[in-house]
Design a protein around this motif. Structure first.
Motif, short mmCIF file in Angstrom:
data_model
loop_
_atom_site.label_atom_id
_atom_site.label_comp_id
_atom_site.label_asym_id
_atom_site.label_seq_id
_atom_site.Cartn_x
_atom_site.Cartn_y
_atom_site.Cartn_z
N HIS A 158 -25.16 -12.44 -36.44
CA HIS A 158 -25.21 -13.44 -35.39
C HIS A 158 -26.18 -14.54 -35.81
O HIS A 158 -27.26 -14.26 -36.33
N GLY A 159 -25.81 -15.79 -35.57
CA GLY A 159 -26.68 -16.92 -35.83
C GLY A 159 -26.95 -17.69 -34.55
O GLY A 159 -26.03 -17.91 -33.75
N VAL A 160 -28.19 -18.09 -34.35
CA VAL A 160 -28.60 -18.80 -33.13
C VAL A 160 -29.17 -20.16 -33.51
O VAL A 160 -30.04 -20.26 -34.39
N GLU A 161 -28.67 -21.23 -32.87
CA GLU A 161 -29.15 -22.58 -33.13
C GLU A 161 -29.19 -23.35 -31.82
O GLU A 161 -28.24 -23.32 -31.03
N LEU A 162 -30.29 -24.07 -31.60
CA LEU A 162 -30.46 -24.83 -30.36
C LEU A 162 -29.76 -26.18 -30.41
O LEU A 162 -29.13 -26.60 -29.44
N ASP A 163 -29.85 -26.86 -31.55
CA ASP A 163 -29.37 -28.24 -31.63
C ASP A 163 -27.86 -28.31 -31.82
O ASP A 163 -27.31 -27.67 -32.72
N GLU A 164 -27.19 -29.10 -31.00
CA GLU A 164 -25.74 -29.18 -31.05
C GLU A 164 -25.23 -29.79 -32.34
O GLU A 164 -24.22 -29.33 -32.90
N ARG A 165 -25.92 -30.81 -32.87
CA ARG A 165 -25.45 -31.43 -34.12
C ARG A 165 -25.52 -30.44 -35.28
O ARG A 165 -24.59 -30.34 -36.09
N ALA A 166 -26.62 -29.70 -35.36
CA ALA A 166 -26.74 -28.70 -36.41
C ALA A 166 -25.69 -27.61 -36.24
O ALA A 166 -25.09 -27.14 -37.22
N LEU A 167 -25.45 -27.22 -34.99
CA LEU A 167 -24.49 -26.17 -34.74
C LEU A 167 -23.08 -26.57 -35.15
O LEU A 167 -22.27 -25.73 -35.57
N GLN A 168 -22.76 -27.85 -35.07
CA GLN A 168 -21.44 -28.31 -35.50
C GLN A 168 -21.24 -28.04 -37.00
O GLN A 168 -20.15 -27.65 -37.42
N TYR A 169 -22.29 -28.27 -37.80
CA TYR A 169 -22.19 -27.96 -39.23
C TYR A 169 -22.04 -26.45 -39.43
O TYR A 169 -21.23 -25.99 -40.25
N ALA A 170 -22.83 -25.67 -38.70
CA ALA A 170 -22.75 -24.21 -38.83
C ALA A 170 -21.36 -23.71 -38.49
O ALA A 170 -20.82 -22.82 -39.17
N ARG A 171 -20.76 -24.28 -37.46
CA ARG A 171 -19.41 -23.86 -37.07
C ARG A 171 -18.40 -24.15 -38.17
O ARG A 171 -17.50 -23.34 -38.45
N ARG A 172 -18.51 -25.33 -38.79
CA ARG A 172 -17.59 -25.65 -39.88
C ARG A 172 -17.80 -24.71 -41.06
O ARG A 172 -16.84 -24.23 -41.66
N ASN A 173 -19.06 -24.44 -41.39
CA ASN A 173 -19.36 -23.57 -42.52
C ASN A 173 -18.93 -22.13 -42.26
O ASN A 173 -18.55 -21.41 -43.19
N ALA A 174 -19.02 -21.70 -41.01
CA ALA A 174 -18.74 -20.30 -40.67
C ALA A 174 -17.27 -20.05 -40.37
O ALA A 174 -16.89 -18.89 -40.13
N GLU A 175 -16.45 -21.08 -40.40
CA GLU A 175 -15.04 -20.90 -40.08
C GLU A 175 -14.40 -19.87 -41.01
O GLU A 175 -14.51 -19.97 -42.24
N GLY A 176 -13.77 -18.87 -40.43
CA GLY A 176 -13.13 -17.83 -41.22
C GLY A 176 -14.05 -16.71 -41.64
O GLY A 176 -13.61 -15.75 -42.28
#
Length: 300
Positions: A158-176
């Motif tokens: 599980h990864g936790v991030e507060l900032d929405e902009r940073a989380l958008q990158y994490a979501r793209r990187n974590a896809e799949g």
């Protein structure tokens, strides 16, 4: 032995000569420009930008024909010369075995953190747990969480991030991937996992506010401030993470926290016996500088 370059783009060493591509000559010029601008790794960055612009890899730059030289290379060099991060220009960062999407709004993962993750991977593999449960707090681009998921195949991460902009990158990187991402404050994260987690890991903000003017411009002017600074001594977030880690970990679970090399010896004292910890210790990075602290939660 020096190399004399002619105006035609060829070079000679002594009595013999060999052709030299226009691109390699321009890379040499770019290296000097970046060095004059104070870029810490001018040759690497000049070559990496040349490879990026020309759609090749650094070891294959010599195969780029003169006719293929792309003038956009000098636009990229000008941006790097102004101390814009290399990774913002290329849009990618390499971390262990991963290639990640990064850019404005997310912390660019550093090579020093690779040794932190390496220690954590060894620690998890040594646990007698079939499917270890791992939490990465302040996940940013998702680099740590994704590396652990990739290199510990049966882990639940599980990864936790507060900032929405940073989380958008994490979501793209974590896809799949198997990584589950959560938006939220690391200090109050994942109450549903209390007492169940095998490993808590974090690369939190840890730069003292008093050090602002000494931070490299690539970080100070481009990384999110939220990911960099944490109180007068830089330890405010780590103090909060100590309580979060204790809440999340099972007895015997391990916490791994990155910190600045100047904070060596300070962070283990946050994880004291009277607060429910044992075996608190500092560990060096590949340059033998204190880089991260670890501790084991005890049942109290």
């Amino acid at each position: 032995m020096g190399i004399v370059t002619s105006s035609s783009g060829s070079s000679a060493t002594g009595p013999s000569s060999y052709p030299r591509s226009l691109l390699l000559a321009e890379v040499a010029r770019a290296t000097q420009r970046l060095a004059d601008a104070g870029v810490p790794s001018p040759r690497f960055d000049a070559e990496e930008l040349a490879a990026y612009v020309h759609g090749t890899e650094r070891p294959r730059l010599h195969l780029v024909a003169d006719a293929e030289f792309d003038a956009r290379y000098w636009e990229a060099i000008a941006r790097r010369e102004a101390r814009e991060p290399l990774q913002h220009i290329t849009g990618r960062a390499f971390f262990r075995y991963l290639e990640l999407q990064v850019g404005p709004g997310v912390f660019v993962p550093r090579p020093e953190t690779e040794s932190v993750v390496g220690w954590a991977i060894d620690a998890v593999r040594a646990m007698d747990v079939a499917e270890p449960l791992i939490v990465d707090l302040c996940t940013g681009s998702g680099a740590i969480a994704l590396a652990l998921a990739q290199e510990v195949p049966r882990s639940r991460v599980h990864g936790v991030e507060l900032d929405e902009r940073a989380l958008q990158y994490a979501r793209r990187n974590a896809e799949g991937s198997r990584v589950v991402l959560h938006q939220g404050d690391a200090l109050s994260a994942l109450p549903q996992l209390g007492g169940q987690v095998d490993l808590v890991i974090s690369n939190p903000p840890y730069i003292p506010l008093t050090e602002w003017e000494h931070v490299a411009p690539e970080a100070r002017d481009h990384d999110p401030q939220l990911a960099l600074f944490s109180g007068e001594d830089g330890l405010d977030t780590i103090r909060g993470l100590e309580r979060t880690a204790h809440r999340l970990l099972r007895p015997g679970g391990i916490v791994v926290i990155e910190h600045a090399d100047s904070q060596g010896g300070q962070v283990p004292w946050i994880f004291t016996e009277d607060r429910g910890w044992a075996d608190a210790a500092d560990h060096p990075d590949l340059n033998n500088r204190p880089r991260f602290a670890t501790a084991r939660r005890v049942n109290r």
